[in-house]
Design a protein around this motif. Structure first.
Motif, mmCIF file in Angstrom:
data_model
loop_
_atom_site.group_PDB
_atom_site.id
_atom_site.type_symbol
_atom_site.label_atom_id
_atom_site.label_comp_id
_atom_site.label_asym_id
_atom_site.label_seq_id
_atom_site.Cartn_x
_atom_site.Cartn_y
_atom_site.Cartn_z
ATOM 1 N N GLU A 328 -52.473 69.641 34.534
ATOM 2 C CA GLU A 328 -51.221 69.735 33.771
ATOM 3 C C GLU A 328 -50.941 68.443 33.019
ATOM 4 O O GLU A 328 -50.475 68.463 31.871
ATOM 5 N N ARG A 329 -51.245 67.331 33.652
ATOM 6 C CA ARG A 329 -51.032 66.060 32.978
ATOM 7 C C ARG A 329 -51.946 65.927 31.758
ATOM 8 O O ARG A 329 -51.537 65.429 30.704
ATOM 9 N N GLY A 330 -53.201 66.395 31.896
ATOM 10 C CA GLY A 330 -54.108 66.353 30.748
ATOM 11 C C GLY A 330 -53.603 67.214 29.602
ATOM 12 O O GLY A 330 -53.654 66.815 28.426
ATOM 13 N N ILE A 331 -53.084 68.416 29.955
ATOM 14 C CA ILE A 331 -52.533 69.292 28.910
ATOM 15 C C ILE A 331 -51.343 68.631 28.232
ATOM 16 O O ILE A 331 -51.184 68.664 27.000
ATOM 17 N N LEU A 332 -50.490 68.002 29.050
ATOM 18 C CA LEU A 332 -49.326 67.314 28.474
ATOM 19 C C LEU A 332 -49.753 66.141 27.591
ATOM 20 O O LEU A 332 -49.137 65.881 26.546
ATOM 21 N N ASP A 333 -50.799 65.434 28.013
ATOM 22 C CA ASP A 333 -51.299 64.340 27.166
ATOM 23 C C ASP A 333 -51.802 64.867 25.825
ATOM 24 O O ASP A 333 -51.559 64.265 24.766
ATOM 25 N N LEU A 334 -52.507 66.014 25.874
ATOM 26 C CA LEU A 334 -52.990 66.603 24.618
ATOM 27 C C LEU A 334 -51.824 67.020 23.722
ATOM 28 O O LEU A 334 -51.828 66.773 22.507
ATOM 29 N N ASN A 335 -50.814 67.659 24.341
ATOM 30 C CA ASN A 335 -49.643 68.064 23.546
ATOM 31 C C ASN A 335 -48.925 66.852 22.960
ATOM 32 O O ASN A 335 -48.478 66.864 21.802
ATOM 33 N N LEU A 336 -48.820 65.794 23.770
ATOM 34 C CA LEU A 336 -48.175 64.577 23.283
ATOM 35 C C LEU A 336 -48.965 63.960 22.138
ATOM 36 O O LEU A 336 -48.388 63.517 21.133
ATOM 37 N N ARG A 337 -50.290 63.963 22.275
ATOM 38 C CA ARG A 337 -51.119 63.407 21.205
ATOM 39 C C ARG A 337 -50.978 64.231 19.922
ATOM 40 O O ARG A 337 -50.875 63.690 18.813
ATOM 41 N N LEU A 340 -47.676 63.447 18.375
ATOM 42 C CA LEU A 340 -47.714 62.144 17.701
ATOM 43 C C LEU A 340 -48.451 62.237 16.358
ATOM 44 O O LEU A 340 -48.047 61.624 15.361
ATOM 45 N N ILE A 341 -49.535 63.031 16.349
ATOM 46 C CA ILE A 341 -50.276 63.205 15.089
ATOM 47 C C ILE A 341 -49.405 63.914 14.055
ATOM 48 O O ILE A 341 -49.349 63.535 12.875
ATOM 49 N N ASP A 342 -48.681 64.968 14.521
ATOM 50 C CA ASP A 342 -47.783 65.677 13.595
ATOM 51 C C ASP A 342 -46.679 64.757 13.092
ATOM 52 O O ASP A 342 -46.302 64.789 11.907
ATOM 53 N N LYS A 343 -46.175 63.930 13.996
ATOM 54 C CA LYS A 343 -45.131 62.990 13.591
ATOM 55 C C LYS A 343 -45.655 62.016 12.534
ATOM 56 O O LYS A 343 -44.988 61.730 11.533
ATOM 57 N N GLN A 344 -46.881 61.519 12.752
ATOM 58 C CA GLN A 344 -47.467 60.598 11.777
ATOM 59 C C GLN A 344 -47.695 61.293 10.437
ATOM 60 O O GLN A 344 -47.457 60.711 9.364
ATOM 61 N N ASN A 345 -48.137 62.566 10.503
ATOM 62 C CA ASN A 345 -48.348 63.308 9.250
ATOM 63 C C ASN A 345 -47.035 63.498 8.495
ATOM 64 O O ASN A 345 -46.967 63.323 7.268
ATOM 65 N N TYR A 346 -45.989 63.865 9.261
ATOM 66 C CA TYR A 346 -44.693 64.038 8.599
ATOM 67 C C TYR A 346 -44.166 62.719 8.039
ATOM 68 O O TYR A 346 -43.539 62.680 6.977
#
Length: 432
Positions: A328-337, A340-346
């Protein structure tokens, strides 16, 4: 469209007013619990009570040690729960401060002008949305981390409890020692039984010999009585009778001495037999105690083995939970990453739009400047045209001069038209 936007804005304002009327706060517990982290277990009432019961003889030492171990384990769990409670209270305080700050920012955003609904505001809303999602992801990650820490604490407690359990090798060693001691006691009891049997045989032989001697003594006494009767009847021969009496008295004395010796030996044999019997009884009692202790140790070993199996199962469950939490932590890390990528794109898109807006603004300034220049040129041309008309009216009507002047004016007008068309083309190009 404007009516729909105003309706949605009114609904959002009503929602924010409701949220402001009912703020969310973390309520701290009102129960005053004792801080167990700074308590000495040796001076606790439970330990004092256990020592008193042990001193009074109402509680054995093994049971006291077991209860102490359980109390220590419970105390450790209470300490860990209190520490986690303090951590949660601090987190609740921090979260309330963050909620107040977010409510303040939301209030500022709600006070923003309603008619100003540009692309920047939309992107700002999207940015706030992604920021909220990011905060939610961080909160879930914190909860997962807290759950992982609690599982690690439970794992450490289980490992401590597992270390307190005696190992099977030690129990087998103790059982082997107890078996050897019981075998030695059994051999000693067999030897004592053989000795007792021999003593009993000696005693029976002595008793038989004593009975035989008693019979002989009785016969001698009877013979003495008969001799006395004969003495009474035969007083004529007193010397012979006196000798026989002396012989019988000597025999009687000897027989009494033998009887005393035999009685003394019989008494000694009885005493030794009683001692042997008491020793046998003590050995049998000790044997029963050892057997009871072995049975108790065996039952305790079975209980500890069951507890060990339960702890092993619990450890496997904790490992499985740990593995699931890690996934679950790995999935959350992927979602967080990804967020963050979407935030940087925006953010990049917003900066690009801002640069385009600034460029359009500069182009607009240039167009306004060129328009002003073109208007100035147009006014100059109109003034020139008026001046030329006035000059034409003032010139005398000579055909040759007039035609030449007309040609010159026509050339000037053509030049002004070309300049004007060029200026218009430049403006249209810049506007494009």
């Amino acid at each position: 469209m404007e009516d729909s936007t105003t309706d949605t804005e009114q609904e959002e304002e009503e929602k924010t007013e409701k949220d402001q009327e009912d703020p969310i706060y973390a309520i701290a517990p009102t129960v005053n619990t004792q801080d167990e982290r700074f308590i000495d277990l040796s001076t606790s009432p439970a330990f004092i009570c256990l020592h008193e019961l042990h001193a009074m003889g109402k509680l054995p030492g093994t049971r006291m040690a077991e209860l102490k171990a359980k109390y220590t384990l419970l105390h450790d769990t209470v300490v860990s729960t209190q520490e986690s409670e303090v951590q949660l209270l601090q987190n609740a305080k921090r979260f309330t401060e963050q909620i107040e700050q977010q409510q303040f920012h939301l209030q500022q955003a709600d006070n923003f002008p309603e008619a100003f609904s540009t692309e920047v505001s939309k992107m700002r809303e999207q940015l706030l949305k992604y920021q909220n999602e990011y905060n939610a992801v961080k909160e879930r990650e914190f909860h997962n981390q807290y759950r992982l820490n609690s599982l690690m604490e439970e794992k450490s407690i289980i490992i401590k409890e597992f270390e307190k359990i005696p190992k099977p090798g030690e129990m087998e060693k103790k059982m082997r020692i107890l078996r050897e001691s019981t075998e030695e006691l059994r051999k000693e009891t067999m030897q004592k039984k053989i000795e007792i049997k021999n003593l009993r045989e000696d005693l029976t032989s002595k008793q038989k010999q004593l009975i035989k001697e008693q019979k002989e003594l009785e016969e001698l006494l009877e013979y003495q009585v008969t001799l006395k009767d004969e003495v009474v009847h035969h007083q004529a021969i007193p010397v012979q009778i006196g000798k026989e009496i002396e012989k019988t008295t000597r025999k009687k004395v000897e027989m009494e001495k033998k009887k005393i010796v035999l009685e003394y030996e019989l008494k000694e044999l009885n005493d030794s037999l009683k001692k042997v019997e008491t020793k046998i009884n003590a050995i049998m009692e000790e044997k029963e105690d050892v057997i009871k202790e072995v049975e108790g140790k065996r039952a305790l070993l079975e209980v500890k083995e069951r507890e060990y199996n339960q702890l092993v199962k619990l450890l496997e469950l904790t490992r499985e939970n740990e593995a699931t939490s890690l996934t679950e932590r790995g999935i959350l890390d992927l979602n967080l990453r990804n967020s963050l990528i979407d935030k940087q794109n925006y953010h990049d898109e917003l900066s690009r739009k801002q640069r385009e807006k600034e460029r359009d603004f500069r182009n607009l300034k240039k167009m306004e400047l060129l328009l002003k220049v073109s208007w100035d040129a147009l006014t100059q041309t109109q003034a020139l045209h008026q001046r030329l008309l006035l000059e034409m009216e003032a010139i005398p009507k000579d055909d040759s001069a007039l035609s030449e002047r007309r040609r010159e004016l026509h050339k000037e007008v053509e030049v002004a038209k070309r300049n004007l068309t060029q200026q218009v083309n430049i403006n249209s190009y810049l506007s494009f």
